[in-house]
Design a protein around this motif. Structure first.
Motif, PDB file in Angstrom:
ATOM      1  N   VAL A  54       2.216   5.868   0.608  1.00  0.00           N
ATOM      2  CA  VAL A  54       1.538   7.166   0.625  1.00  0.00           C
ATOM      3  C   VAL A  54       1.636   7.789   2.014  1.00  0.00           C
ATOM      4  O   VAL A  54       1.954   8.968   2.166  1.00  0.00           O
ATOM      5  CB  VAL A  54       0.058   7.015   0.184  1.00  0.00           C
ATOM      6  CG1 VAL A  54      -0.734   8.286   0.446  1.00  0.00           C
ATOM      7  CG2 VAL A  54      -0.027   6.608  -1.282  1.00  0.00           C
ATOM      8  N   TRP A  55       1.385   6.995   3.036  1.00  0.00           N
ATOM      9  CA  TRP A  55       1.404   7.488   4.418  1.00  0.00           C
ATOM     10  C   TRP A  55       2.804   7.975   4.793  1.00  0.00           C
ATOM     11  O   TRP A  55       2.968   9.070   5.321  1.00  0.00           O
ATOM     12  CB  TRP A  55       0.953   6.371   5.351  1.00  0.00           C
ATOM     13  CG  TRP A  55       0.418   6.842   6.657  1.00  0.00           C
ATOM     14  CD1 TRP A  55       1.058   6.794   7.864  1.00  0.00           C
ATOM     15  CD2 TRP A  55      -0.870   7.404   6.924  1.00  0.00           C
ATOM     16  NE1 TRP A  55       0.255   7.285   8.855  1.00  0.00           N
ATOM     17  CE2 TRP A  55      -0.946   7.669   8.295  1.00  0.00           C
ATOM     18  CE3 TRP A  55      -1.967   7.707   6.130  1.00  0.00           C
ATOM     19  CZ2 TRP A  55      -2.067   8.220   8.903  1.00  0.00           C
ATOM     20  CZ3 TRP A  55      -3.096   8.262   6.737  1.00  0.00           C
ATOM     21  CH2 TRP A  55      -3.129   8.510   8.100  1.00  0.00           C
ATOM     22  N   ALA A  56       3.798   7.157   4.513  1.00  0.00           N
ATOM     23  CA  ALA A  56       5.189   7.513   4.845  1.00  0.00           C
ATOM     24  C   ALA A  56       5.649   8.735   4.066  1.00  0.00           C
ATOM     25  O   ALA A  56       6.387   9.576   4.590  1.00  0.00           O
ATOM     26  CB  ALA A  56       6.112   6.326   4.590  1.00  0.00           C
ATOM     27  N   HIS A  57       5.209   8.850   2.806  1.00  0.00           N
ATOM     28  CA  HIS A  57       5.574  10.007   1.979  1.00  0.00           C
ATOM     29  C   HIS A  57       5.123  11.308   2.642  1.00  0.00           C
ATOM     30  O   HIS A  57       5.755  12.354   2.480  1.00  0.00           O
ATOM     31  CB  HIS A  57       4.955   9.883   0.586  1.00  0.00           C
ATOM     32  CG  HIS A  57       5.201  11.065  -0.286  1.00  0.00           C
ATOM     33  ND1 HIS A  57       6.399  11.274  -0.931  1.00  0.00           N
ATOM     34  CD2 HIS A  57       4.400  12.121  -0.611  1.00  0.00           C
ATOM     35  CE1 HIS A  57       6.337  12.410  -1.615  1.00  0.00           C
ATOM     36  NE2 HIS A  57       5.135  12.934  -1.437  1.00  0.00           N
ATOM     37  N   ASN A  58       4.047  11.241   3.398  1.00  0.00           N
ATOM     38  CA  ASN A  58       3.521  12.412   4.093  1.00  0.00           C
ATOM     39  C   ASN A  58       4.107  12.573   5.492  1.00  0.00           C
ATOM     40  O   ASN A  58       3.647  13.416   6.261  1.00  0.00           O
ATOM     41  CB  ASN A  58       1.989  12.354   4.130  1.00  0.00           C
ATOM     42  CG  ASN A  58       1.406  12.623   2.758  1.00  0.00           C
ATOM     43  OD1 ASN A  58       1.476  13.727   2.252  1.00  0.00           O
ATOM     44  ND2 ASN A  58       0.863  11.592   2.132  1.00  0.00           N
ATOM     45  N   GLY A  59       5.094  11.744   5.823  1.00  0.00           N
ATOM     46  CA  GLY A  59       5.786  11.870   7.095  1.00  0.00           C
ATOM     47  C   GLY A  59       4.990  11.414   8.301  1.00  0.00           C
ATOM     48  O   GLY A  59       5.289  11.811   9.430  1.00  0.00           O
ATOM     49  N   LEU A  60       4.012  10.557   8.075  1.00  0.00           N
ATOM     50  CA  LEU A  60       3.154  10.092   9.166  1.00  0.00           C
ATOM     51  C   LEU A  60       3.620   8.730   9.677  1.00  0.00           C
ATOM     52  O   LEU A  60       4.380   8.027   9.024  1.00  0.00           O
ATOM     53  CB  LEU A  60       1.700  10.042   8.684  1.00  0.00           C
ATOM     54  CG  LEU A  60       1.153  11.413   8.243  1.00  0.00           C
ATOM     55  CD1 LEU A  60      -0.162  11.255   7.505  1.00  0.00           C
ATOM     56  CD2 LEU A  60       1.004  12.340   9.438  1.00  0.00           C
ATOM     57  N   THR A  61       3.138   8.366  10.838  1.00  0.00           N
ATOM     58  CA  THR A  61       3.593   7.178  11.547  1.00  0.00           C
ATOM     59  C   THR A  61       2.916   5.904  11.053  1.00  0.00           C
ATOM     60  O   THR A  61       1.696   5.858  10.890  1.00  0.00           O
ATOM     61  CB  THR A  61       3.321   7.331  13.061  1.00  0.00           C
ATOM     62  OG1 THR A  61       3.993   8.504  13.520  1.00  0.00           O
ATOM     63  CG2 THR A  61       3.810   6.127  13.845  1.00  0.00           C
ATOM     64  N   LEU A  62       3.728   4.873  10.854  1.00  0.00           N
ATOM     65  CA  LEU A  62       3.247   3.541  10.482  1.00  0.00           C
ATOM     66  C   LEU A  62       3.356   2.601  11.674  1.00  0.00           C
ATOM     67  O   LEU A  62       4.348   2.632  12.405  1.00  0.00           O
ATOM     68  CB  LEU A  62       4.092   2.961   9.345  1.00  0.00           C
ATOM     69  CG  LEU A  62       4.015   3.651   7.998  1.00  0.00           C
ATOM     70  CD1 LEU A  62       5.117   3.146   7.085  1.00  0.00           C
ATOM     71  CD2 LEU A  62       2.655   3.422   7.366  1.00  0.00           C
ATOM     72  N   GLU A  63       2.345   1.764  11.845  1.00  0.00           N
ATOM     73  CA  GLU A  63       2.375   0.675  12.824  1.00  0.00           C
ATOM     74  C   GLU A  63       2.170  -0.608  12.021  1.00  0.00           C
ATOM     75  O   GLU A  63       1.079  -0.873  11.530  1.00  0.00           O
ATOM     76  CB  GLU A  63       1.257   0.867  13.850  1.00  0.00           C
ATOM     77  CG  GLU A  63       1.185  -0.234  14.889  1.00  0.00           C
ATOM     78  CD  GLU A  63       0.020  -0.029  15.838  1.00  0.00           C
ATOM     79  OE1 GLU A  63      -0.132   1.087  16.388  1.00  0.00           O
ATOM     80  OE2 GLU A  63      -0.765  -0.984  15.999  1.00  0.00           O
ATOM     81  N   LEU A  64       3.232  -1.379  11.864  1.00  0.00           N
ATOM     82  CA  LEU A  64       3.202  -2.537  10.970  1.00  0.00           C
ATOM     83  C   LEU A  64       3.029  -3.842  11.729  1.00  0.00           C
ATOM     84  O   LEU A  64       3.658  -4.053  12.766  1.00  0.00           O
ATOM     85  CB  LEU A  64       4.483  -2.563  10.134  1.00  0.00           C
ATOM     86  CG  LEU A  64       4.741  -1.279   9.332  1.00  0.00           C
ATOM     87  CD1 LEU A  64       6.081  -1.371   8.618  1.00  0.00           C
ATOM     88  CD2 LEU A  64       3.614  -1.004   8.356  1.00  0.00           C
ATOM     89  N   HIS A  65       2.194  -4.712  11.166  1.00  0.00           N
ATOM     90  CA  HIS A  65       1.884  -6.012  11.762  1.00  0.00           C
ATOM     91  C   HIS A  65       2.058  -7.111  10.713  1.00  0.00           C
ATOM     92  O   HIS A  65       1.071  -7.661  10.219  1.00  0.00           O
ATOM     93  CB  HIS A  65       0.440  -6.032  12.278  1.00  0.00           C
ATOM     94  CG  HIS A  65       0.167  -5.100  13.393  1.00  0.00           C
ATOM     95  ND1 HIS A  65       0.137  -5.495  14.697  1.00  0.00           N
ATOM     96  CD2 HIS A  65      -0.070  -3.760  13.400  1.00  0.00           C
ATOM     97  CE1 HIS A  65      -0.125  -4.456  15.471  1.00  0.00           C
ATOM     98  NE2 HIS A  65      -0.250  -3.389  14.706  1.00  0.00           N
ATOM     99  N   PRO A  66       3.281  -7.443  10.359  1.00  0.00           N
ATOM    100  CA  PRO A  66       3.460  -8.501   9.349  1.00  0.00           C
ATOM    101  C   PRO A  66       2.995  -9.858   9.880  1.00  0.00           C
ATOM    102  O   PRO A  66       3.162 -10.166  11.065  1.00  0.00           O
ATOM    103  CB  PRO A  66       4.961  -8.493   9.085  1.00  0.00           C
ATOM    104  CG  PRO A  66       5.567  -7.901  10.311  1.00  0.00           C
ATOM    105  CD  PRO A  66       4.549  -6.935  10.864  1.00  0.00           C
TER     106      PRO A  66
END
Length: 130
Positions: A54-66
Motif C-alpha cells: 500500500v505504501w509503495a503504491h502511493n510512491g512513499l519511502t520504505l525503510e525495511l528491517h528484515p
C-alpha cells in the motif's frame, strides 16, 4: 526529518481495508507529507507485506528491517524477530501501528517495547475465529 511510521503485524493478517484505512489516517495526520517513511520488518506475508504494498503504491519511502533468521554458522536464530523488533523501535519512529491477529507474539512484543519507549501507538486487533 520526515515523519516515520513503524508498522508491526501478524503474518496471518489479511484485511487490506483496515490496513489501507489505518495508513491513510496516519498519513493524513502528517498533512500528507510526501517524505513520510514506513518502517517495516519485511515479513514476506501478512500485515508487513500488505502495508509495504500500500505504501509503495502511493510512491512513499520504505525503510525495511528484515530479521536475520540465520546465524553466521548457518543455524537458526529463534530470537531474530525480537531482535529486529527492538532495532526498529530503537530507530525512534513517531508512531507505531500494530495489526494483531489472535494475540500475535511478535507483533505484541514489538508494540510492548514501543510502549515502554513512550512511542504513541494505534492498535488494530482481530481474531481468526471471526
Amino acid at each position: 526529518m520526515p515523519p516515520r511510521l513503524l508498522i508491526t503485524g501478524s503474518r496471518g493478517w489479511t484485511d487490506r481495508a483496515v490496513i489501507r484505512d489505518a495508513l491513510r489516517t496516519w498519513w493524513d495526520s502528517t498533512g500528507r507529507d510526501p517524505d513520510a517513511v514506513l518502517v517495516s520488518g519485511k515479513c514476506p506475508k501478512g500485515a508487513d507485506k500488505i502495508c509495504e504494498e500500500v505504501w509503495a503504491h502511493n510512491g512513499l519511502t520504505l525503510e525495511l528491517h528484515p530479521a536475520k533468521w540465520r546465524k553466521p554458522d548457518g543455524s537458526q536464530d529463534m530470537g531474530a524477530g525480537y531482535t529486529r523488533n527492538k532495532a526498529m523501535v530503537d530507530t525512534a519512529p513517531d508512531h507505531i501501528i500494530a495489526f494483531i491477529l489472535d494475540g500475535s507474539g511478535g507483533a505484541s512484543h514489538c508494540l510492548r517495547y514501543a510502549q515502554r519507549k513512550g512511542i504513541p501507538f494505534t492498535v488494530h486487533e482481530a481474531s481468526s475465529a471471526g
